[in-house]
Design an enzyme around this catalytic site. Structure first.
Site, PDB file in Angstrom:
ATOM      1  N   LYS A   9       1.080  -1.082   0.369  1.00  0.00           N
ATOM      2  CA  LYS A   9      -0.472   0.184   0.219  1.00  0.00           C
ATOM      3  C   LYS A   9       1.216   1.651   0.065  1.00  0.00           C
ATOM      4  O   LYS A   9       2.000   1.066   0.265  1.00  0.00           O
ATOM      5  CB  LYS A   9      -0.997  -0.068   1.095  1.00  0.00           C
ATOM      6  CG  LYS A   9      -1.872  -0.925   1.100  1.00  0.00           C
ATOM      7  CD  LYS A   9      -2.956  -1.353   2.572  1.00  0.00           C
ATOM      8  CE  LYS A   9      -4.123  -2.423   2.994  1.00  0.00           C
ATOM      9  NZ  LYS A   9      -4.055  -2.495   3.369  1.00  0.00           N
ATOM     10  N   TYR A  49     -11.955  -2.869  -3.050  1.00  0.00           N
ATOM     11  CA  TYR A  49     -12.985  -2.420  -1.706  1.00  0.00           C
ATOM     12  C   TYR A  49     -14.240  -2.596  -1.726  1.00  0.00           C
ATOM     13  O   TYR A  49     -15.068  -2.160  -0.618  1.00  0.00           O
ATOM     14  CB  TYR A  49     -12.523  -1.458  -0.549  1.00  0.00           C
ATOM     15  CG  TYR A  49     -10.509  -2.069  -0.237  1.00  0.00           C
ATOM     16  CD1 TYR A  49     -10.356  -3.047   0.117  1.00  0.00           C
ATOM     17  CD2 TYR A  49      -9.795  -0.766  -0.993  1.00  0.00           C
ATOM     18  CE1 TYR A  49      -9.380  -2.750   1.116  1.00  0.00           C
ATOM     19  CE2 TYR A  49      -9.151  -1.342  -0.466  1.00  0.00           C
ATOM     20  CZ  TYR A  49      -8.805  -2.491   0.122  1.00  0.00           C
ATOM     21  OH  TYR A  49      -6.698  -2.663   0.210  1.00  0.00           O
ATOM     22  N   ASN A 112      -1.755  -0.429   7.480  1.00  0.00           N
ATOM     23  CA  ASN A 112      -1.200  -1.401   7.892  1.00  0.00           C
ATOM     24  C   ASN A 112      -0.292  -2.099   6.461  1.00  0.00           C
ATOM     25  O   ASN A 112      -0.478  -3.217   6.502  1.00  0.00           O
ATOM     26  CB  ASN A 112      -2.452  -2.397   7.628  1.00  0.00           C
ATOM     27  CG  ASN A 112      -3.725  -2.435   6.991  1.00  0.00           C
ATOM     28  OD1 ASN A 112      -3.412  -2.061   5.825  1.00  0.00           O
ATOM     29  ND2 ASN A 112      -4.594  -3.482   7.724  1.00  0.00           N
ATOM     30  N   HIS A 115      -1.387  -5.568   1.996  1.00  0.00           N
ATOM     31  CA  HIS A 115      -2.865  -5.652   1.217  1.00  0.00           C
ATOM     32  C   HIS A 115      -2.872  -7.420   0.790  1.00  0.00           C
ATOM     33  O   HIS A 115      -1.614  -7.768   0.053  1.00  0.00           O
ATOM     34  CB  HIS A 115      -2.944  -5.684   0.188  1.00  0.00           C
ATOM     35  CG  HIS A 115      -4.770  -6.479  -0.554  1.00  0.00           C
ATOM     36  ND1 HIS A 115      -6.730  -6.665   0.563  1.00  0.00           N
ATOM     37  CD2 HIS A 115      -5.476  -6.826  -1.704  1.00  0.00           C
ATOM     38  CE1 HIS A 115      -7.178  -6.734  -0.628  1.00  0.00           C
ATOM     39  NE2 HIS A 115      -6.309  -7.684  -1.574  1.00  0.00           N
ATOM     40  N   GLU A 126      -8.874  -9.652  -7.752  1.00  0.00           N
ATOM     41  CA  GLU A 126      -8.627  -8.877  -8.033  1.00  0.00           C
ATOM     42  C   GLU A 126      -7.466  -8.635  -8.434  1.00  0.00           C
ATOM     43  O   GLU A 126      -7.095  -7.218  -8.945  1.00  0.00           O
ATOM     44  CB  GLU A 126      -8.496  -8.505  -5.946  1.00  0.00           C
ATOM     45  CG  GLU A 126      -9.264  -8.477  -5.458  1.00  0.00           C
ATOM     46  CD  GLU A 126      -8.725  -8.559  -3.535  1.00  0.00           C
ATOM     47  OE1 GLU A 126      -7.660  -9.013  -3.790  1.00  0.00           O
ATOM     48  OE2 GLU A 126      -9.366  -8.656  -2.674  1.00  0.00           O
TER      49      GLU A 126
HETATM   50  P1  IDP Z   1      -7.739  -7.534   5.493  1.00  0.00           P
HETATM   51  O1  IDP Z   1      -6.929  -6.392   4.345  1.00  0.00           O
HETATM   52  O2  IDP Z   1      -6.972  -7.954   6.364  1.00  0.00           O
HETATM   53  O3  IDP Z   1      -8.369  -8.530   4.915  1.00  0.00           O
HETATM   54  P2  IDP Z   1     -10.241  -6.380   5.758  1.00  0.00           P
HETATM   55  O4  IDP Z   1     -11.509  -6.166   6.648  1.00  0.00           O
HETATM   56  O5  IDP Z   1     -10.366  -6.738   4.106  1.00  0.00           O
HETATM   57  O6  IDP Z   1      -9.109  -6.326   6.398  1.00  0.00           O
HETATM   58  O7  IDP Z   1      -9.990  -4.765   5.280  1.00  0.00           O
HETATM   59  C1  IDP Z   1      -9.553  -3.637   4.586  1.00  0.00           C
HETATM   60  C2  IDP Z   1      -8.457  -2.637   4.415  1.00  0.00           C
HETATM   61  O8  IDP Z   1      -9.137  -2.128   5.278  1.00  0.00           O
HETATM   62  C3  IDP Z   1      -8.116  -2.939   5.895  1.00  0.00           C
HETATM   63  O9  IDP Z   1      -6.420  -3.698   5.407  1.00  0.00           O
HETATM   64  C4  IDP Z   1      -7.872  -2.068   6.643  1.00  0.00           C
HETATM   65  O10 IDP Z   1      -6.716  -1.024   5.265  1.00  0.00           O
HETATM   66  C5  IDP Z   1      -8.435  -0.889   6.226  1.00  0.00           C
HETATM   67  N1  IDP Z   1      -9.463  -1.255   7.060  1.00  0.00           N
HETATM   68  C6  IDP Z   1     -10.556  -2.242   7.964  1.00  0.00           C
HETATM   69  N2  IDP Z   1     -10.886  -1.676   8.859  1.00  0.00           N
HETATM   70  C7  IDP Z   1     -10.799  -0.605   9.312  1.00  0.00           C
HETATM   71  C8  IDP Z   1     -11.414   0.628   9.866  1.00  0.00           C
HETATM   72  O11 IDP Z   1     -12.114   0.658  11.347  1.00  0.00           O
HETATM   73  N3  IDP Z   1      -9.954   1.864  10.462  1.00  0.00           N
HETATM   74  C9  IDP Z   1      -9.578   2.230   9.331  1.00  0.00           C
HETATM   75  N4  IDP Z   1      -9.557   1.611   8.489  1.00  0.00           N
HETATM   76  C10 IDP Z   1      -9.998  -0.106   8.438  1.00  0.00           C
HETATM   77 MG    MG Z   2      -9.815  -8.463   3.419  1.00  0.00          MG
END
Ligand code: IDP
Ligand code: MG
Length: 149
Positions: A9, A49, A112, A115, A126
């Site tokens: 990212k 997303y 984070n 992805h 994707e």
């Molecule tokens: P993942 O990336 O581990 O699959 P997902 O639940 O699919 O996690 O969420 C996609 C992305 O959305 C996360 O990697 C993160 O960057 C962002 N995200 C998810 N939940 C939150 C939140 O509560 N606050 C801010 N960003 C979030």
């Molecule tokens: Mg995800």
């Protein structure tokens, strides 16, 4: 053999962590079938997303992911989807174990670093968003005989 989609990212690219991420994937023996640096468009981000549309963090997620270049990859291996999710660590870096990418390099769920697809079906969807078929290479990966029984 399974394929998954991986993205470094914008924060990962800006912080100079591309090599660190690649190192972990390669060390595990995962094969890279596609790799490029791109700027994600609003359209790509919305499609990627779509499952999170309507969530409180959605707008922030779209602006984050489209804010600066990312590295996208097609990664192959036995159980590649699960292996990459394990290497990435939990979504919230607070829950991510040391030794994982998010555990070692991130602090905030909204920054984070990486992805990884959550299933083979998501991976295919994707990969289709980010790659043309001609950008994905199938080639002989030498370590395979030493990786898989
Ligand atoms: P993942 O990336 O581990 O699959 P997902 O639940 O699919 O996690 O969420 C996609 C992305 O959305 C996360 O990697 C993160 O960057 C962002 N995200 C998810 N939940 C939150 C939140 O509560 N606050 C801010 N960003 C979030
Ligand atoms: Mg995800």
């Amino acid at each position: 053999m399974e394929q998954t989609f991986v993205m470094i990212k914008p924060d990962g690219v800006q912080r100079g962590l591309v090599g660190q991420v690649l190192l972990r994937l390669e060390k595990k023996g995962l094969k890279i079938n596609g790799l490029k640096l791109i700027k994600v468009t609003e359209e790509m981000a919305g499609s990627h997303y779509q499952e999170h549309q309507g969530r409180g963090f959605y707008a922030g997620l779209i602006s984050y992911i489209t804010s600066a270049p990312v590295v996208v990859m097609v990664v192959e291996g036995k159980n590649a989807v699960q292996e990459v999710r394990k290497i990435n660590g939990a979504t919230n870096p607070l829950d991510a174990l040391p030794g994982t990418i998010r555990g070692d390099f991130a602090q905030d769920i909204g920054r984070n670093v990486v992805h990884g697809s959550d299933s083979v079906e998501s991976a295919q969807r994707e990969i289709d968003i980010y790659f043309e078929p001609r950008e994905i290479q199938d080639y002989n990966f030498l370590p395979e005989q030493w990786l898989y029984e």
